[in-house]
Scaffold this motif. Sequence first.
Motif, PDB file in Angstrom:
ATOM      1  N   ALA A   1       0.870  -1.144   0.118  1.00 34.31           N
ATOM      2  CA  ALA A   1       0.182  -0.057   0.069  1.00 34.31           C
ATOM      3  C   ALA A   1       0.963   1.269  -0.218  1.00 34.31           C
ATOM      4  O   ALA A   1       0.411   2.292  -0.857  1.00 34.31           O
ATOM      5  CB  ALA A   1      -1.062  -0.082   1.302  1.00 34.31           C
TER       6      ALA A   1
ATOM      7  N   PHE B   1       2.123   1.530  -3.486  1.00 38.32           N
ATOM      8  CA  PHE B   1       1.290   2.022  -4.501  1.00 38.32           C
ATOM      9  C   PHE B   1       0.874   3.390  -4.324  1.00 38.32           C
ATOM     10  O   PHE B   1       0.531   4.237  -4.992  1.00 38.32           O
ATOM     11  CB  PHE B   1       0.078   1.019  -4.766  1.00 38.32           C
ATOM     12  CG  PHE B   1       0.391  -0.034  -5.661  1.00 38.32           C
ATOM     13  CD1 PHE B   1       0.268   0.196  -7.011  1.00 38.32           C
ATOM     14  CD2 PHE B   1       0.691  -1.559  -5.183  1.00 38.32           C
ATOM     15  CE1 PHE B   1       0.411  -0.836  -8.058  1.00 38.32           C
ATOM     16  CE2 PHE B   1       0.700  -2.104  -6.286  1.00 38.32           C
ATOM     17  CZ  PHE B   1       0.690  -1.961  -7.397  1.00 38.32           C
TER      18      PHE B   1
ATOM     19  N   LEU C   1      -4.369   5.052   0.003  1.00 40.71           N
ATOM     20  CA  LEU C   1      -3.595   3.925   0.346  1.00 40.71           C
ATOM     21  C   LEU C   1      -2.196   4.475   1.420  1.00 40.71           C
ATOM     22  O   LEU C   1      -1.902   3.700   2.271  1.00 40.71           O
ATOM     23  CB  LEU C   1      -2.774   3.658  -0.947  1.00 40.71           C
ATOM     24  CG  LEU C   1      -3.795   2.903  -1.804  1.00 40.71           C
ATOM     25  CD1 LEU C   1      -3.141   2.512  -3.164  1.00 40.71           C
ATOM     26  CD2 LEU C   1      -4.229   1.447  -1.102  1.00 40.71           C
TER      27      LEU C   1
ATOM     28  N   LEU D   1      -6.396  -2.103  -0.688  1.00 42.53           N
ATOM     29  CA  LEU D   1      -5.676  -2.530  -1.629  1.00 42.53           C
ATOM     30  C   LEU D   1      -7.011  -3.147  -2.726  1.00 42.53           C
ATOM     31  O   LEU D   1      -7.016  -2.929  -3.979  1.00 42.53           O
ATOM     32  CB  LEU D   1      -4.770  -3.415  -1.534  1.00 42.53           C
ATOM     33  CG  LEU D   1      -3.376  -2.797  -1.067  1.00 42.53           C
ATOM     34  CD1 LEU D   1      -2.537  -4.195  -0.809  1.00 42.53           C
ATOM     35  CD2 LEU D   1      -2.738  -2.003  -1.973  1.00 42.53           C
ATOM     36  N   LYS D   2      -7.850  -3.875  -2.009  1.00 43.95           N
ATOM     37  CA  LYS D   2      -9.039  -4.661  -2.768  1.00 43.95           C
ATOM     38  C   LYS D   2      -9.849  -3.658  -3.065  1.00 43.95           C
ATOM     39  O   LYS D   2     -10.462  -3.857  -4.354  1.00 43.95           O
ATOM     40  CB  LYS D   2      -9.443  -5.666  -1.696  1.00 43.95           C
ATOM     41  CG  LYS D   2      -8.847  -6.875  -1.378  1.00 43.95           C
ATOM     42  CD  LYS D   2      -9.484  -7.734  -0.469  1.00 43.95           C
ATOM     43  CE  LYS D   2      -8.597  -8.513   0.508  1.00 43.95           C
ATOM     44  NZ  LYS D   2      -9.162  -9.243   1.601  1.00 43.95           N
TER      45      LYS D   2
ATOM     46  N   GLY E   1      -8.439  -1.680  -6.073  1.00 47.04           N
ATOM     47  CA  GLY E   1      -8.462  -2.573  -7.266  1.00 47.04           C
ATOM     48  C   GLY E   1      -9.690  -2.769  -7.850  1.00 47.04           C
ATOM     49  O   GLY E   1      -9.868  -2.588  -9.054  1.00 47.04           O
TER      50      GLY E   1
ATOM     51  N   TYR F   1     -10.873   0.329  -9.723  1.00 47.24           N
ATOM     52  CA  TYR F   1     -10.016   0.204 -11.132  1.00 47.24           C
ATOM     53  C   TYR F   1     -10.649  -0.684 -12.045  1.00 47.24           C
ATOM     54  O   TYR F   1     -10.825  -0.342 -13.229  1.00 47.24           O
ATOM     55  CB  TYR F   1      -8.536   0.126 -11.017  1.00 47.24           C
ATOM     56  CG  TYR F   1      -7.772   1.456 -10.695  1.00 47.24           C
ATOM     57  CD1 TYR F   1      -7.607   2.231 -11.868  1.00 47.24           C
ATOM     58  CD2 TYR F   1      -7.364   1.628  -9.537  1.00 47.24           C
ATOM     59  CE1 TYR F   1      -7.082   3.236 -11.756  1.00 47.24           C
ATOM     60  CE2 TYR F   1      -6.700   3.159  -9.441  1.00 47.24           C
ATOM     61  CZ  TYR F   1      -6.478   3.755 -10.386  1.00 47.24           C
ATOM     62  OH  TYR F   1      -5.880   5.087 -10.435  1.00 47.24           O
TER      63      TYR F   1
ATOM     64  N   LEU G   1      -3.988  -2.688 -13.275  1.00 46.20           N
ATOM     65  CA  LEU G   1      -4.041  -2.100 -11.963  1.00 46.20           C
ATOM     66  C   LEU G   1      -4.776  -2.777 -10.840  1.00 46.20           C
ATOM     67  O   LEU G   1      -4.648  -3.173  -9.954  1.00 46.20           O
ATOM     68  CB  LEU G   1      -3.998  -0.518 -11.965  1.00 46.20           C
ATOM     69  CG  LEU G   1      -2.889   0.317 -12.427  1.00 46.20           C
ATOM     70  CD1 LEU G   1      -3.363   1.838 -12.471  1.00 46.20           C
ATOM     71  CD2 LEU G   1      -1.698   0.075 -11.055  1.00 46.20           C
TER      72      LEU G   1
ATOM     73  N   LEU H   1      -3.763  -4.892  -7.651  1.00 51.58           N
ATOM     74  CA  LEU H   1      -4.255  -4.416  -6.527  1.00 51.58           C
ATOM     75  C   LEU H   1      -5.136  -5.406  -5.672  1.00 51.58           C
ATOM     76  O   LEU H   1      -4.881  -5.561  -4.641  1.00 51.58           O
ATOM     77  CB  LEU H   1      -4.932  -3.208  -6.710  1.00 51.58           C
ATOM     78  CG  LEU H   1      -4.019  -1.924  -6.912  1.00 51.58           C
ATOM     79  CD1 LEU H   1      -5.034  -0.429  -7.198  1.00 51.58           C
ATOM     80  CD2 LEU H   1      -2.909  -1.678  -5.813  1.00 51.58           C
TER      81      LEU H   1
END
Length: 129
Positions: free
Chosen positions: A6, A9, A50, A65-66, A69, A72, A106, A110
């Motif tokens: 994290a 990113f 993040l 992160l999830k 992700g 995205y 991404l 992620l």
Amino acid sequence: MAKKIALVFGVVFVLVGILGFVSNPLVGPAGLFETDMLHNIVHVLFGVVLLGAALRMPLQSALWLKIIGVVYLILAVLGFLTVPNGGPLLGLVMTNVADHWLHVVLGVVLVAAGFLAKDGPSGPSAPVM
């Protein structure tokens, strides 16, 4: 491990967002990845989220992160469906085909990092796995 991912990113998103405000061939109105001011701000905000998760709530890093992700991945699908050749995604931010594909990559990376990274304690007192 999720905290470190994290952090990485987060820093990258903030830097890419800032880079979008400077004329360059990679990110911006005439860049490989077409962005506008709002798109750049979104990158900075995702980076800050993040970084905040990693620094303030390290045990929640994998969750963030999830979440980002999945966002995205949704943006990629919307991009391919609504502006397949590029244009204002949702009428808000400029994108192009390279952006759509980058959003796919991404999103997958992620989400995978969120599921695969461990959020437990780290350091000398942590159990070795």
